[in-house]
Motif scaffolding. Structure first.
Motif, mmCIF file in Angstrom:
data_model
loop_
_atom_site.group_PDB
_atom_site.id
_atom_site.type_symbol
_atom_site.label_atom_id
_atom_site.label_comp_id
_atom_site.label_asym_id
_atom_site.label_seq_id
_atom_site.Cartn_x
_atom_site.Cartn_y
_atom_site.Cartn_z
ATOM 1 N N THR A 25 4.426 6.540 0.760
ATOM 2 C CA THR A 25 5.386 5.503 1.464
ATOM 3 C C THR A 25 4.465 4.336 1.625
ATOM 4 O O THR A 25 4.859 3.241 2.004
ATOM 5 N N GLY A 26 3.257 4.405 1.283
ATOM 6 C CA GLY A 26 2.256 3.233 1.256
ATOM 7 C C GLY A 26 2.306 1.903 0.362
ATOM 8 O O GLY A 26 1.642 1.031 0.401
ATOM 9 N N THR A 27 3.469 2.180 -0.464
ATOM 10 C CA THR A 27 3.690 1.040 -1.339
ATOM 11 C C THR A 27 4.798 0.193 -1.103
ATOM 12 O O THR A 27 5.611 0.810 -0.465
ATOM 13 N N VAL A 28 5.184 -0.940 -1.617
ATOM 14 C CA VAL A 28 6.313 -1.611 -1.509
ATOM 15 C C VAL A 28 6.688 -2.466 -2.857
ATOM 16 O O VAL A 28 5.618 -3.086 -3.511
ATOM 17 N N PRO A 78 10.039 -8.016 -9.473
ATOM 18 C CA PRO A 78 9.535 -6.994 -8.731
ATOM 19 C C PRO A 78 8.231 -6.613 -9.013
ATOM 20 O O PRO A 78 8.037 -6.331 -10.101
ATOM 21 N N HIS A 79 7.323 -6.309 -8.072
ATOM 22 C CA HIS A 79 5.940 -6.046 -8.084
ATOM 23 C C HIS A 79 5.580 -4.810 -7.226
ATOM 24 O O HIS A 79 5.904 -5.126 -5.956
ATOM 25 N N ARG A 80 5.291 -3.795 -7.683
ATOM 26 C CA ARG A 80 5.026 -2.460 -6.496
ATOM 27 C C ARG A 80 3.391 -2.905 -6.277
ATOM 28 O O ARG A 80 2.669 -2.728 -7.222
ATOM 29 N N VAL A 81 3.204 -3.031 -5.093
ATOM 30 C CA VAL A 81 1.776 -3.168 -4.612
ATOM 31 C C VAL A 81 1.391 -2.310 -3.232
ATOM 32 O O VAL A 81 2.406 -1.844 -2.650
ATOM 33 N N LEU A 82 0.249 -2.183 -2.806
ATOM 34 C CA LEU A 82 0.146 -1.425 -1.737
ATOM 35 C C LEU A 82 0.530 -2.368 -0.378
ATOM 36 O O LEU A 82 0.649 -3.790 -0.587
ATOM 37 N N ARG A 83 1.138 -1.799 0.348
ATOM 38 C CA ARG A 83 1.510 -2.457 1.719
ATOM 39 C C ARG A 83 0.258 -2.760 2.520
ATOM 40 O O ARG A 83 -0.381 -1.917 3.129
ATOM 41 N N THR A 84 0.201 -3.965 2.748
ATOM 42 C CA THR A 84 -0.862 -4.478 3.720
ATOM 43 C C THR A 84 -0.299 -5.496 4.420
ATOM 44 O O THR A 84 0.621 -6.101 4.429
ATOM 45 N N PRO A 85 -1.203 -5.853 5.633
ATOM 46 C CA PRO A 85 -0.709 -7.097 6.371
ATOM 47 C C PRO A 85 -0.458 -8.430 5.621
ATOM 48 O O PRO A 85 0.432 -9.144 5.775
ATOM 49 N N PHE A 86 -1.560 -8.455 4.617
ATOM 50 C CA PHE A 86 -1.179 -9.853 4.013
ATOM 51 C C PHE A 86 0.029 -9.754 2.977
ATOM 52 O O PHE A 86 0.643 -10.936 3.040
ATOM 53 N N VAL A 87 0.227 -8.444 2.487
ATOM 54 C CA VAL A 87 1.604 -8.519 1.747
ATOM 55 C C VAL A 87 2.964 -8.706 2.643
ATOM 56 O O VAL A 87 3.820 -9.356 2.235
ATOM 57 N N ASP A 88 2.777 -8.105 3.842
ATOM 58 C CA ASP A 88 3.947 -8.401 4.964
ATOM 59 C C ASP A 88 3.914 -9.904 5.110
ATOM 60 O O ASP A 88 5.222 -10.366 5.194
ATOM 61 N N ALA A 89 2.792 -10.602 5.107
ATOM 62 C CA ALA A 89 2.890 -12.114 5.375
ATOM 63 C C ALA A 89 3.596 -12.712 4.471
ATOM 64 O O ALA A 89 4.386 -13.613 4.644
ATOM 65 N N LEU A 90 3.319 -12.364 3.131
ATOM 66 C CA LEU A 90 4.115 -12.857 2.012
ATOM 67 C C LEU A 90 5.405 -12.676 1.990
ATOM 68 O O LEU A 90 6.222 -13.583 1.856
ATOM 69 N N GLU A 91 5.954 -11.530 2.477
ATOM 70 C CA GLU A 91 7.251 -11.242 2.475
ATOM 71 C C GLU A 91 8.061 -11.946 3.491
ATOM 72 O O GLU A 91 9.290 -12.393 3.144
ATOM 73 N N HIS A 92 7.534 -12.623 4.562
ATOM 74 C CA HIS A 92 8.124 -13.338 5.675
ATOM 75 C C HIS A 92 7.639 -14.845 5.510
ATOM 76 O O HIS A 92 8.146 -15.649 6.508
ATOM 77 N N ALA A 93 6.920 -15.237 4.407
ATOM 78 C CA ALA A 93 6.576 -16.568 4.276
ATOM 79 C C ALA A 93 7.684 -17.379 4.016
ATOM 80 O O ALA A 93 8.621 -16.719 3.250
ATOM 81 N N GLY A 94 7.834 -18.659 4.178
ATOM 82 C CA GLY A 94 9.057 -19.415 3.694
ATOM 83 C C GLY A 94 8.747 -20.120 2.368
ATOM 84 O O GLY A 94 7.792 -19.719 1.797
ATOM 85 N N ARG A 95 9.873 -20.683 1.776
ATOM 86 C CA ARG A 95 9.867 -20.934 0.476
ATOM 87 C C ARG A 95 8.830 -21.955 0.119
ATOM 88 O O ARG A 95 8.043 -22.080 -1.026
ATOM 89 N N GLU A 113 -13.235 -9.887 -6.345
ATOM 90 C CA GLU A 113 -13.920 -10.321 -5.044
ATOM 91 C C GLU A 113 -14.007 -9.155 -4.080
ATOM 92 O O GLU A 113 -14.975 -9.289 -3.104
ATOM 93 N N GLY A 114 -13.246 -8.012 -4.325
ATOM 94 C CA GLY A 114 -13.379 -6.991 -3.353
ATOM 95 C C GLY A 114 -12.992 -7.461 -2.103
ATOM 96 O O GLY A 114 -13.440 -6.853 -0.895
ATOM 97 N N ASN A 115 -11.975 -8.417 -1.830
ATOM 98 C CA ASN A 115 -11.465 -8.819 -0.640
ATOM 99 C C ASN A 115 -9.816 -8.377 -0.352
ATOM 100 O O ASN A 115 -9.089 -9.375 -0.551
ATOM 101 N N PRO A 116 -9.686 -7.057 -0.099
ATOM 102 C CA PRO A 116 -8.099 -6.801 -0.219
ATOM 103 C C PRO A 116 -7.398 -7.387 1.085
ATOM 104 O O PRO A 116 -6.106 -7.319 0.908
#
Length: 349
Positions: A216-219, A228-245, A304-307
């Protein structure tokens, strides 16, 4: 194991390593093909000169056949195909459906073609244009993906095309290979599983992120590049999900500039690529602009190795993977498991 796919590609085992941006370079591709699988170079994130150097490095390491993934909408797609012809590359794969001209150009140069499809109608269309094989990716797969799972999409496609079908999305072991063959496929393709090998250039820290994830660790998100793009769920991805237009478009502009700098493209060439992408995918201009996010954010993690500041394309199968073998060890293990499963099934009769 001999299938229509191995006969077509000239490889020993019906196992394809997917062309993952910034991951599928000379080292991973050469190791896969030398082990009897079929490696595919991810050229969309390479300049033409980088692709040329990659092909030369692979040829220096192995004489086994391999392929190259090309963006059908790239402004230099024709030049890349010419390069494949000169280097006698066995296969050109396409994430977006190639047009008839690109298929003909490959055929004239002796290069096989295999587009990726996510729907039955797309498979029928490209098969009618004369491609040599199709790769079918179900919704479980990483990266750009559709809503239909492999177990439903695969039999649909197998029933309507006459060319070899490669199954992708959810495969990582010999049991999956046998299941795909039972559905009528001629082989399997794996991305996440090959990303987690010793020859993958991804940093150990990024690999640990994949190994730590569960099923369940992907979104699947549209906030990276508009589709639609399946990626690992991370705090950064969560922030993208809630970012404004406005914030999303601003990030896309910065990433477009970053990608232009790394790719060596001029702004006019980048705009031409955007227009072609928009036409090919029926995207809005906002989605087309956001498409620049993908290479930039993948580069941040994979190179860059910076997830914490990038994205990591991942199939749901990452939750079932717990080791980082060599490519040779992985392929040997899969084929051993497949032989054992086939023997057990035969015993049932």
């Amino acid at each position: 194991m001999r299938t229509r796919l191995t006969d077509l590609l000239g490889c020993h085992h019906p196992i394809v390593q997917a062309g993952m941006g910034y991951v599928a370079g000379a080292g991973l591709v050469a190791a896969t093909s030398a082990a009897g699988g079929f490696g595919i170079v991810a050229s969309a994130t390479m300049t033409l000169d980088q692709l040329r150097a990659t092909l030369e490095r692979i040829r220096a390491r192995t004489d086994a056949p391999f392929g190259v993934n090309i963006r059908a909408d790239a402004p230099d797609a024709g030049e890349r195909i010419d390069l494949l012809v000169r280097h006698q590359v066995r296969l050109a794969s396409f994430a977006l459906a190639p047009n008839r001209e690109l298929i003909r150009r490959c055929a004239d140069g002796g290069v096989l073609t295999m587009p990726s499809v996510g729907a039955r109608r797309h498979a029928e269309k490209v098969a009618g244009w004369g491609v040599d094989a199709v790769l079918v990716q179900g919704g479980e797969g990483g990266g750009h993906t559709g809503p239909v799972p492999t177990t439903l999409l695969l039999p649909q496609v197998v029933d309507v095309v006459g060319v070899p079908v490669v199954a992708a999305g959810g495969f990582f072991d010999g049991r999956g290979l046998v299941a795909a063959l039972a559905y009528g496929a001629s082989g399997i393709a794996m991305g996440t599983r090959f990303l987690l090998t010793a020859e993958s250039p991804v940093s150990p820290d990024v690999k640990r992120r994949y190994l730590a994830a569960d099923v369940t660790g992907t979104v699947v998100t549209t906030r990276i590049d508009g589709v639609p793009h399946r990626v690992l769920r991370t705090p950064f991805v969560d922030a993208l999900e809630h970012a404004g237009r406005v914030a999303a478009l601003s990030r896309a502009l910065r990433n477009a500039a970053s990608f232009r700098h790394r790719s060596g493209l001029s702004w006019p060439a980048l705009l031409r690529t955007g227009r072609a992408t928009r036409r090919a995918g029926s995207l809005s201009w906002a989605q087309t602009l956001m498409a620049a996010n993908t290479p930039a954010l993948l580069h941040e993690s994979m190179v860059e190795g910076n997830p914490a500041a990038g994205v990591m394309s991942a199939g749901q199968v990452t939750g079932l993977i717990d080791d980082v073998p060599t490519c040779a060890g992985l392929i040997t293990r899969i084929m051993t498991e497949a032989d054992a499963r086939l023997a057990a099934l035969t015993a049932l009769r």
